[in-house]
Each structure stands twice: as C-alpha cells, then as structure tokens.
Design a protein around this motif. Structure first.
Motif, PDB file in Angstrom:
ATOM      1  N   ASN A   3      17.705 -13.295  54.704  1.00  0.00           N
ATOM      2  CA  ASN A   3      17.721 -11.847  54.845  1.00  0.00           C
ATOM      3  C   ASN A   3      19.095 -11.245  54.584  1.00  0.00           C
ATOM      4  N   TYR A 127       4.900  -3.217  61.188  1.00  0.00           N
ATOM      5  CA  TYR A 127       4.826  -3.476  59.753  1.00  0.00           C
ATOM      6  C   TYR A 127       3.631  -2.790  59.103  1.00  0.00           C
ATOM      7  N   ARG A 153      13.075  -7.770  62.829  1.00  0.00           N
ATOM      8  CA  ARG A 153      13.028  -8.973  61.996  1.00  0.00           C
ATOM      9  C   ARG A 153      11.593  -9.245  61.502  1.00  0.00           C
ATOM     10  N   ARG A 156      10.634  -6.746  58.830  1.00  0.00           N
ATOM     11  CA  ARG A 156      11.250  -7.150  57.552  1.00  0.00           C
ATOM     12  C   ARG A 156      10.464  -8.289  56.906  1.00  0.00           C
ATOM     13  N   ARG A 157      10.044  -9.255  57.688  1.00  0.00           N
ATOM     14  CA  ARG A 157       9.337 -10.418  57.161  1.00  0.00           C
ATOM     15  C   ARG A 157       7.990 -10.055  56.565  1.00  0.00           C
ATOM     16  N   THR A 159       6.948  -6.997  55.256  1.00  0.00           N
ATOM     17  CA  THR A 159       6.935  -5.834  54.366  1.00  0.00           C
ATOM     18  C   THR A 159       7.528  -6.233  53.018  1.00  0.00           C
ATOM     19  N   GLU A 164      13.232  -0.606  51.795  1.00  0.00           N
ATOM     20  CA  GLU A 164      14.485  -0.637  52.539  1.00  0.00           C
ATOM     21  C   GLU A 164      14.239  -0.295  54.009  1.00  0.00           C
ATOM     22  N   ILE A 165      15.020  -0.911  54.882  1.00  0.00           N
ATOM     23  CA  ILE A 165      14.909  -0.679  56.322  1.00  0.00           C
ATOM     24  C   ILE A 165      16.236  -0.131  56.834  1.00  0.00           C
ATOM     25  N   GLY A 247      17.784  -8.351  58.667  1.00  0.00           N
ATOM     26  CA  GLY A 247      17.292  -7.796  57.409  1.00  0.00           C
ATOM     27  C   GLY A 247      17.418  -6.294  57.281  1.00  0.00           C
ATOM     28  N   ILE A 248      18.276  -5.672  58.091  1.00  0.00           N
ATOM     29  CA  ILE A 248      18.460  -4.222  58.031  1.00  0.00           C
ATOM     30  C   ILE A 248      19.247  -3.858  56.779  1.00  0.00           C
ATOM     31  N   THR A 249      18.737  -2.907  56.026  1.00  0.00           N
ATOM     32  CA  THR A 249      19.327  -2.493  54.758  1.00  0.00           C
ATOM     33  C   THR A 249      20.456  -1.494  54.936  1.00  0.00           C
TER      34      THR A 249
END
Length: 408
Positions: A3, A127, A153, A156-157, A159, A164-165, A247-249
């Motif tokens: 990530n 999600y 987390r 993110r997994r 999607t 973007e998160i 995994g934060i964008t």
C-alpha cells in the motif's frame, strides 16, 4: 507493505493569503471555497475573480486546487448549481468536493473534465459505499472521521486501486457524525450544514432543576467542570508511517478558517514528515523539531482522533492553547540585514524563531531594530510597519515567518 505510496499533503486555503502560505510551505494541493455551496461561511473564501487568480497561482507552482461544493443544497440553491459548476470549470479547478448525489451527477454531466471528490459530509464508512460512488464517477472518497485505521485499511483492500482515499489527519474534531449536526441551528439559528456553525459543542454546560430556577449544578468531570461535547484536536504528525501503510492517498489538514500562520506551520510540518518518511521508510523516525511544530500554533489539546480508538474530551474552557505568536514576515535580506513587515509587537532583546520552508526553526536574539526610515528603535509596536534587523547568519526568502514564544 504494497500500500505504500507517497501521500498528498492537502492544506486548507481560506483566502488568497492562506493559499499563498500553503503553497510556499509545501502543500501538494489546497482545498478552498467559493462564496457559495461551501461548508465554511466564516472563512474568507474566493469570489469568481479571486478563484481564477488563486487557481492560476497554485498551478504555476505545481499545486492542485480542489473546490468545495459540499453543502446539502435546497431547491433554490439547486437552481443556481449549473452556473456555479460552469464558473468552477472556467476557473480551472482540478476537483470538486461534493456531498450530495444530485450535485455529483450534475457535475459528471456538465463538467466531466473536473474530478469528483466525495466529501466527508457524505459519511463514507465502508467499502460498499466507496465502490458505488466510484461507479458513479468519483475519483476520490474523503472518509468519515470516525474510522479506525484497520477499517480504512480494509476499505483500501476492497476498493479499486485508482480510487483515491483521503483522510483528515490534523485539526478540529466535530462531536457529531462528520459534521451532520443540528445543535448550532437549534441553539443559535446558525446552520452547521450551511457553514455557519457557532460551535456550541465547545461551550461548558450546567444543569438547572425545573423547580429551582437560577440554581446551576455542574456536571463534574474534573476540577474544571464538564465539557462533554468538546473534542480534543486531532494530530497524526507522529504516525505518518501508519497512515501510509493503511493506503491513505491524501493527508488532509483541517482549518479553512484558521490563520495563514497556522496554515504555514502545520503544512510545513506534514510536508517535512512525509518527505522524511519517503526518503527512508524502513528506518523512519520523526525529527524532534517537527513533533514540536504543531504545538506552536493555536490548538486544543491533541489526540489521535478515532485512528487508534475513541478520542478524548477537552476539559479546558474554550480549549485553545497558543504558545507562539507570529511577529513579522520577511520581505528580503541583504548585506547581513533582514527587512520585513511587522505583524505583532516585538522588541530588542527578544528571542525569535525564523521558520523557512523545509528547515528547522532558526533562533535569533534581536540585537537592533530599525524603522522604515532607518532609525534605531527599541521595539516594533505598530502593525504592518516596515522594519529591519541584523541577521548575519542567513538569508531568508520573501514570506518567511518570524515568531516568538508567548510570555504572558
């Protein structure tokens, strides 16, 4: 560890001065509001001409601009939406931050060239919702502030990788579910969902028994009384590695109503923290001076929000702590002298800190002050007065902040 990406540092820009501060101190992107359809009525905001100029300035410096359009519109406001969206497109904004599905769909039809970011006001907590919004054309979801890291987390997994998160990482915490609060409207007639919140959650409250008018009984929490709705501020400056690993964008700094000084200091701190992490993620350790920077702006007591559990309450009246004041801004340096413009009073003998973007604060004792006419004076007491002072050790760029620790 798959990530890991370099997250965006996203800073608030309540007006053009704060936009310039965010850009100078390292923001990858800024979010701002126009004079309508945004959630911060008390911020300076941007009229049509200012918006166009602000976008031009940001783009010239490689910074993206996201425009808030995140109120829940009335029928009357919906009638004005088409014109607003066309003006936003004409100004060249990079994304619209929306909370309402009607706005989302109109924007996709009318201005498809502009990315859509789903506001935290939408309350995305899973999600399923994130995926459906992605199918409707969202480029990014700004998750609800009430989520722990493990939930983020998992979102993110489950999607698409190109969704973007964005998450809030610093600033004020709302006591309600991502701002969907009627308390201000009920008590003061100021609607939080129109950007006019009076923040009654920060007030201290007492109970009065029906048959004993005028007798006020405190709800005891500690010796200061009770502030049962008053959340601490969030600060995740010490946890950049965990945010990236989840995994934060985009790391979002709250504060469109905050000062240019606040924007400068906090943006600079997160910029440097992210860059330090990316340079050596396996051995990342936040520099001590960066951990201290977020305490040098006006803030409530800090917590880590909901990322690691339930946030704490702030028990101080009003809650704000301010350890430093901005006293001046640098105009230029030449021949061992610093020339600047005063913001708050300072005097010969004061120890000040000069905060250049990307550098630790430089400490300096003021040995002499000269006014705009070159006359030696004991202090700089007048707001916006031109001054100069010896600065033999360095040359600092225009707009650099000079501050001093509060003594009262």
């Amino acid at each position: 560890m798959s990530n890991r990406i370099k997250p965006e540092v996203l800073a608030p820009a309540g007006d053009f001065e704060r936009l310039q501060a965010a850009v100078k101190y390292g923001a990858d992107a800024v979010y701002l509001g126009a004079t309508s359809f945004g959630m911060r009525a008390n911020a300076g905001n941007f009229n049509e001409e200012e918006l166009r100029a602000g976008v031009k300035f940001a783009h010239e410096h490689g910074v993206r601009v996201y425009l808030t359009c995140n109120i829940l519109p009335t029928n009357e406001e919906a009638d004005q939406l088409e014109e607003f969206l066309l003006r936003a497109a004409d100004a060249g904004v990079d994304a619209l931050i929306v909370a309402d599905v009607g706005i989302l769909m109109m924007a996709r039809r009318l201005v498809p060239q502009i990315d859509i970011h789903i506001s935290t006001q939408t309350g995305v907590v899973n999600y399923l919702t994130a995926n459906e919004l992605y199918k409707l054309g969202a480029k990014r979801v700004v998750l609800a502030r009430e989520l722990p890291l493990e939930t983020i987390r998992e979102i993110r997994r489950r999607t698409p990788a190109d969704l973007e998160i964005e998450c809030f990482v610093h600033g004020a915490m709302c006591m309600s579910f991502s701002g969907r609060c009627l308390l201000s409207n009920y008590l003061t007639g100021r609607d939080a969902n129109r950007g006019e919140c009076a923040q009654p959650c920060r007030w201290s409250y007492y109970l009065m028994e029906e048959k004993r008018p005028g007798q006020y009984f405190p709800i005891f929490e500690d010796e200061h009384g009770s502030y049962i709705l008053n959340a601490k501020d969030m600060s995740m400056i010490d946890h950049i590695d965990d945010l990236v690993d989840a995994g934060i964008t985009s790391l979002k700094i709250e504060g469109r109503a905050k000062s240019a000084y606040y924007v400068s200091v906090v943006t600079n701190a997160y910029r440097q923290a992210v860059d330090q992490y990316v340079a050596d993620p396996e051995n990342y350790h936040l520099a001590g001076w960066l951990a201290e920077e977020v305490y040098k702006v006006s803030h409530r007591e800090y917590c880590t929000g909901f990322y690691y559990g339930r946030p704490d309450q702030c028990y101080l009246s009003g809650g704000y702590v301010r350890e430093c004041d901005i006293v001046a801004v640098v105009d230029h340096c030449a021949d061992g002298w610093l020339y600047g413009t005063q913001r708050n009073r300072f005097a010969v003998g004061d120890e000040v800190e000069i905060l250049e973007p990307g550098q630790p604060p430089y400490k300096l004792t003021v040995a002499e002050i000269r006014n705009g006419e070159g006359e030696s004076v004991p202090a700089a007491p007048h707001a916006m007065m031109a001054f100069s002072m010896p600065c033999p050790e360095g040359s600092f760029t225009q707009g650099t902040i000079i501050r001093k620790k509060k003594t009262d």
